[in-house]
Design an enzyme around this catalytic site. Structure first.
Site, PDB file in Angstrom:
ATOM      1  N   CYS B  32     -15.027  26.708  25.097  1.00 24.21           N
ATOM      2  CA  CYS B  32     -14.488  27.061  26.414  1.00 24.21           C
ATOM      3  C   CYS B  32     -12.965  27.023  26.306  1.00 24.21           C
ATOM      4  O   CYS B  32     -12.378  25.965  26.080  1.00 24.21           O
ATOM      5  CB  CYS B  32     -15.033  26.066  27.439  1.00 24.21           C
ATOM      6  N   CYS B  35     -10.827  24.791  28.628  1.00 27.24           N
ATOM      7  CA  CYS B  35     -11.047  23.365  28.325  1.00 27.24           C
ATOM      8  C   CYS B  35     -10.000  22.879  27.326  1.00 27.24           C
ATOM      9  O   CYS B  35      -9.569  21.724  27.362  1.00 27.24           O
ATOM     10  CB  CYS B  35     -12.438  23.143  27.741  1.00 27.24           C
TER      11      CYS B  35
END
Lengths: 120, 107
Positions: B32, B35
């Site tokens: 991700c 993230c």
């Protein structure tokens, strides 16, 4: 249940397919990659990994109870419905020019991606 | 080395819900992109508020029970727990100042 995942890279074939898709789709929609291309690299690797594991580039920035069911539902397969309808990509792969994180690039090379994702 | 401790489905109750001080939980997933932006911000917060706030990370792929229990959908999601209750939530990549302001409300 989802199979356990590790931070493994995708196959070269899937990575190249998703890299090419990302460049083409950015240009077609008038969107740009993040000013931090490391973010772009990680997301493209994630899409390619899902393509390898699940057969479709499911969004890597969501949590799913059942990834295989989500692939069949198609809503979060890239480009997802919010992106196609409203140019909303919470994964920050495709950013509109008014986004504070937007960069100037619509191209990223295979080596640029792997340079980032090999660190993890 | 990350300043935030990795928490699992089996340690969540003890480490988060039973913590005597507020806890900031970073729900993340391996590939991700945003993230990766949030992670250093969370690490800085962990150092800045050491002793006042406990900062932990949950890999949602490996710990689906906790992620599902708290209805995690979009990642990254940052949640603040106090006295065993979820008291606030921030979704997506945010600047350090936004996170600090949110956190200050619970100290």
């Amino acid at each position: 249940m989802n199979p356990p995942t590790e931070t493994n890279q995708a196959t070269d074939k899937s990575l190249e397919a998703m890299r090419y898709f990302s460049e083409t789709y950015a240009k077609r929609t008038g969107t740009y990659f993040c000013s931090d291309l490391g973010v772009t690299a990680v997301v493209i690797e994630g899409l390619a990994k899902h393509k390898d594991d699940l057969g479709a580039p499911l969004c890597p920035c969501r949590h799913y109870e059942d990834k295989e069911a989500e692939v069949r539902a198609t809503y979060w397969n890239c480009p997802c419905v919010p992106m196609r309808e409203r140019k909303e990509c919470h994964c920050m792969l495709f950013l509109t020019p008014d986004n504070p994180f937007v960069g100037t690039e619509q191209d990223i090379s295979f080596d640029q991606i792997r340079e980032t994702t090999s660190q993890y | 080395m990350s300043a935030a401790e990795a928490i699992t489905d089996s340690t969540f109750k003890e480490e988060v819900l039973e913590s005597p001080i507020p806890v900031l939980v970073d729900f993340w997933a391996p590939w991700c992109g945003p993230c990766r932006m949030v992670s250093p911000v969370v690490d800085k917060i962990a150092i800045q508020y050491e002793g006042q706030v406990k900062v932990v990370k949950v890999n949602t792929d490996d710990n689906p029970a906790v992620a599902s229990q708290y209805g995690i959908r979009s990642i990254p999601t940052l949640m603040i727990f106090k006295d065993g209750q979820r008291v606030d939530m921030v979704v997506g990549a945010v600047p350090e100042s936004t996170l600090a302001t949110t956190l200050e409300k619970y100290l």
